[in-house]
Design a protein around this motif. Sequence first.
Motif, PDB file in Angstrom:
ATOM      1  N   PRO A  82       9.276   3.812   6.507  1.00 38.63           N
ATOM      2  CA  PRO A  82       8.725   4.861   5.659  1.00 38.63           C
ATOM      3  C   PRO A  82       7.654   5.644   6.428  1.00 38.63           C
ATOM      4  CG  PRO A  82       8.625   2.727   4.535  1.00 38.63           C
ATOM      5  CD  PRO A  82       9.026   2.470   5.957  1.00 38.63           C
ATOM      6  N   VAL A  83       7.707   6.966   6.330  1.00 41.55           N
ATOM      7  CA  VAL A  83       6.719   7.842   6.949  1.00 41.55           C
ATOM      8  C   VAL A  83       6.030   8.624   5.841  1.00 41.55           C
ATOM      9  CG1 VAL A  83       6.330   9.774   8.539  1.00 41.55           C
ATOM     10  CG2 VAL A  83       8.042   8.026   9.095  1.00 41.55           C
ATOM     11  N   LEU A  84       4.711   8.547   5.828  1.00 45.54           N
ATOM     12  CA  LEU A  84       3.901   9.259   4.844  1.00 45.54           C
ATOM     13  C   LEU A  84       3.193  10.399   5.559  1.00 45.54           C
ATOM     14  CD1 LEU A  84       2.332   6.147   3.079  1.00 45.54           C
ATOM     15  CD2 LEU A  84       4.481   7.329   2.548  1.00 45.54           C
ATOM     16  N   GLY A 117      -5.483  17.283   2.835  1.00 40.61           N
ATOM     17  CA  GLY A 117      -6.840  16.849   3.141  1.00 40.61           C
ATOM     18  C   GLY A 117      -7.211  15.443   2.719  1.00 40.61           C
ATOM     19  N   LYS A 118      -8.484  15.275   2.348  1.00 35.79           N
ATOM     20  CA  LYS A 118      -9.063  13.958   2.072  1.00 35.79           C
ATOM     21  C   LYS A 118      -8.298  13.181   1.001  1.00 35.79           C
ATOM     22  CE  LYS A 118     -13.255  11.712   0.404  1.00 35.79           C
ATOM     23  NZ  LYS A 118     -14.635  11.897  -0.062  1.00 35.79           N
ATOM     24  N   ALA A 119      -7.972  13.839  -0.113  1.00 37.76           N
ATOM     25  CA  ALA A 119      -7.256  13.136  -1.182  1.00 37.76           C
ATOM     26  C   ALA A 119      -5.908  12.630  -0.684  1.00 37.76           C
ATOM     27  CB  ALA A 119      -7.076  14.043  -2.393  1.00 37.76           C
ATOM     28  N   GLY A 120      -5.214  13.440   0.101  1.00 32.79           N
ATOM     29  CA  GLY A 120      -3.927  13.027   0.644  1.00 32.79           C
ATOM     30  C   GLY A 120      -4.050  11.855   1.592  1.00 32.79           C
ATOM     31  N   ALA A 121      -5.060  11.885   2.448  1.00 29.05           N
ATOM     32  CA  ALA A 121      -5.270  10.776   3.389  1.00 29.05           C
ATOM     33  C   ALA A 121      -5.641   9.505   2.642  1.00 29.05           C
ATOM     34  CB  ALA A 121      -6.350  11.146   4.399  1.00 29.05           C
ATOM     35  N   THR A 122      -6.524   9.621   1.662  1.00 30.99           N
ATOM     36  CA  THR A 122      -6.910   8.448   0.859  1.00 30.99           C
ATOM     37  C   THR A 122      -5.683   7.854   0.181  1.00 30.99           C
ATOM     38  OG1 THR A 122      -9.127   9.349   0.491  1.00 30.99           O
ATOM     39  CG2 THR A 122      -8.350   7.683  -1.069  1.00 30.99           C
ATOM     40  N   ASN A 123      -4.883   8.724  -0.450  1.00 34.32           N
ATOM     41  CA  ASN A 123      -3.700   8.232  -1.148  1.00 34.32           C
ATOM     42  C   ASN A 123      -2.623   7.728  -0.196  1.00 34.32           C
ATOM     43  OD1 ASN A 123      -4.699   8.511  -3.716  1.00 34.32           O
ATOM     44  ND2 ASN A 123      -3.831  10.534  -4.037  1.00 34.32           N
ATOM     45  N   ALA A 124      -2.565   8.257   1.019  1.00 37.81           N
ATOM     46  CA  ALA A 124      -1.620   7.730   2.006  1.00 37.81           C
ATOM     47  C   ALA A 124      -1.976   6.286   2.349  1.00 37.81           C
ATOM     48  CB  ALA A 124      -1.609   8.599   3.255  1.00 37.81           C
ATOM     49  N   GLY A 125      -3.276   6.015   2.513  1.00 35.79           N
ATOM     50  CA  GLY A 125      -3.702   4.635   2.755  1.00 35.79           C
ATOM     51  C   GLY A 125      -3.359   3.736   1.588  1.00 35.79           C
ATOM     52  N   LEU A 126      -3.588   4.220   0.376  1.00 37.96           N
ATOM     53  CA  LEU A 126      -3.269   3.444  -0.825  1.00 37.96           C
ATOM     54  C   LEU A 126      -1.768   3.217  -0.952  1.00 37.96           C
ATOM     55  CD1 LEU A 126      -4.162   2.077  -3.449  1.00 37.96           C
ATOM     56  CD2 LEU A 126      -4.181   4.341  -4.532  1.00 37.96           C
ATOM     57  N   LEU A 127      -0.978   4.256  -0.746  1.00 39.24           N
ATOM     58  CA  LEU A 127       0.476   4.121  -0.848  1.00 39.24           C
ATOM     59  C   LEU A 127       1.028   3.194   0.232  1.00 39.24           C
ATOM     60  CD1 LEU A 127       3.067   4.877  -2.293  1.00 39.24           C
ATOM     61  CD2 LEU A 127       3.117   7.004  -0.956  1.00 39.24           C
ATOM     62  N   ILE A 132       3.180  -2.219   1.611  1.00 35.64           N
ATOM     63  CA  ILE A 132       2.949  -3.516   2.258  1.00 35.64           C
ATOM     64  C   ILE A 132       2.835  -4.609   1.188  1.00 35.64           C
ATOM     65  CG2 ILE A 132       1.345  -4.854   3.703  1.00 35.64           C
ATOM     66  CD1 ILE A 132       2.876  -2.603   5.240  1.00 35.64           C
ATOM     67  N   GLY A 133       2.262  -4.268   0.044  1.00 35.10           N
ATOM     68  CA  GLY A 133       2.103  -5.220  -1.053  1.00 35.10           C
ATOM     69  C   GLY A 133       3.404  -5.708  -1.656  1.00 35.10           C
ATOM     70  N   THR A 134       4.506  -5.035  -1.355  1.00 33.53           N
ATOM     71  CA  THR A 134       5.793  -5.514  -1.869  1.00 33.53           C
ATOM     72  C   THR A 134       6.241  -6.807  -1.191  1.00 33.53           C
ATOM     73  OG1 THR A 134       7.140  -4.183  -0.339  1.00 33.53           O
ATOM     74  CG2 THR A 134       6.572  -3.190  -2.480  1.00 33.53           C
ATOM     75  N   PHE A 135       5.635  -7.128  -0.050  1.00 36.00           N
ATOM     76  CA  PHE A 135       5.988  -8.375   0.632  1.00 36.00           C
ATOM     77  C   PHE A 135       4.769  -9.194   1.065  1.00 36.00           C
ATOM     78  CE2 PHE A 135       5.959  -5.066   3.866  1.00 36.00           C
ATOM     79  CZ  PHE A 135       5.218  -5.633   4.886  1.00 36.00           C
ATOM     80  N   LYS A 136       3.574  -8.692   0.845  1.00 36.56           N
ATOM     81  CA  LYS A 136       2.356  -9.454   1.153  1.00 36.56           C
ATOM     82  C   LYS A 136       1.509  -9.526  -0.115  1.00 36.56           C
ATOM     83  CE  LYS A 136      -0.008  -9.223   4.930  1.00 36.56           C
ATOM     84  NZ  LYS A 136      -0.069 -10.626   5.276  1.00 36.56           N
ATOM     85  N   ASP A 137       1.502 -10.710  -0.719  1.00 41.42           N
ATOM     86  CA  ASP A 137       0.817 -10.891  -2.000  1.00 41.42           C
ATOM     87  C   ASP A 137      -0.673 -10.584  -1.927  1.00 41.42           C
ATOM     88  OD1 ASP A 137       3.104 -11.533  -3.390  1.00 41.42           O
ATOM     89  OD2 ASP A 137       2.834 -13.699  -3.187  1.00 41.42           O
ATOM     90  N   ASP A 138      -1.328 -10.903  -0.809  1.00 46.04           N
ATOM     91  CA  ASP A 138      -2.761 -10.647  -0.725  1.00 46.04           C
ATOM     92  C   ASP A 138      -3.070  -9.153  -0.776  1.00 46.04           C
ATOM     93  OD1 ASP A 138      -1.562 -10.483   1.877  1.00 46.04           O
ATOM     94  OD2 ASP A 138      -3.517 -10.710   2.825  1.00 46.04           O
ATOM     95  N   VAL A 139      -2.211  -8.351  -0.189  1.00 46.53           N
ATOM     96  CA  VAL A 139      -2.412  -6.905  -0.229  1.00 46.53           C
ATOM     97  C   VAL A 139      -2.115  -6.373  -1.633  1.00 46.53           C
ATOM     98  CG1 VAL A 139      -1.643  -4.679   0.701  1.00 46.53           C
ATOM     99  CG2 VAL A 139      -1.992  -6.631   2.240  1.00 46.53           C
ATOM    100  N   ARG A 140      -1.052  -6.874  -2.262  1.00 45.72           N
ATOM    101  CA  ARG A 140      -0.749  -6.458  -3.633  1.00 45.72           C
ATOM    102  C   ARG A 140      -1.911  -6.780  -4.554  1.00 45.72           C
ATOM    103  NH1 ARG A 140       0.438  -9.193  -7.630  1.00 45.72           N
ATOM    104  NH2 ARG A 140       1.203 -10.975  -6.467  1.00 45.72           N
ATOM    105  N   LYS A 141      -2.482  -7.952  -4.399  1.00 42.82           N
ATOM    106  CA  LYS A 141      -3.628  -8.344  -5.228  1.00 42.82           C
ATOM    107  C   LYS A 141      -4.841  -7.459  -4.944  1.00 42.82           C
ATOM    108  CE  LYS A 141      -2.081 -13.061  -5.821  1.00 42.82           C
ATOM    109  NZ  LYS A 141      -2.167 -14.440  -5.387  1.00 42.82           N
ATOM    110  N   ALA A 142      -5.040  -7.074  -3.687  1.00 40.59           N
ATOM    111  CA  ALA A 142      -6.157  -6.183  -3.346  1.00 40.59           C
ATOM    112  C   ALA A 142      -5.962  -4.806  -3.987  1.00 40.59           C
ATOM    113  CB  ALA A 142      -6.295  -6.055  -1.830  1.00 40.59           C
TER     114      ALA A 142
END
Length: 163
Positions: A82-84, A117-127, A132-142
């Motif tokens: 996936p490329v964001l 800009g900033k909102a897009g970069a912030t949301n790219a990190g979140l997305l 990653i949270g689909t296969f790493k439970d600690d990230v999903r929980k975070a």
Amino acid sequence: MQPLVGLIMGSKSDWPTMEHAAEMLDKLGVPYETKVVSAHRTPDLLFDYAKTASDRGLKVVIAGAGGAAHLPGMVASQTSLPVLGVPIQSKALNGLDSLLSIVQMPGGIAVGTLAIGKAGATNAGLLAAQIIGTFKDDVRKAVDEFRANQTQTILDNPDPSDQ
């Protein structure tokens, strides 16, 4: 820790925007690497980076670019990860040029395009963390904790005039 996200940008001058993606990844405990990879000035590096991303353990690539903004699409053409795409706010057209360049991908080459800009970069990190949270439970929980805290902050402070 092995980076799971590649955080790349077309120019060092894109860092003031892209650092917001890095901050979100840090907050959510997602390891990442950062690199300047220019679609126009270093095309061989771009192709090598994209073609080897999966073999190097990356699971998602966040690509920020301004102006002609070819970086996200060119990366997506060379990897099945996936490329964001994050449109960098440009001086000439306030980032609209970047947004349109990233979002208008031909059918068959997908790039998830975020806000300018900033909102897009912030949301790219979140997305990226959500992926990653689909296969790493600690990230999903975070991510779940981040969202719960965000909600609680609003509920605890409903009056905007109460400073």
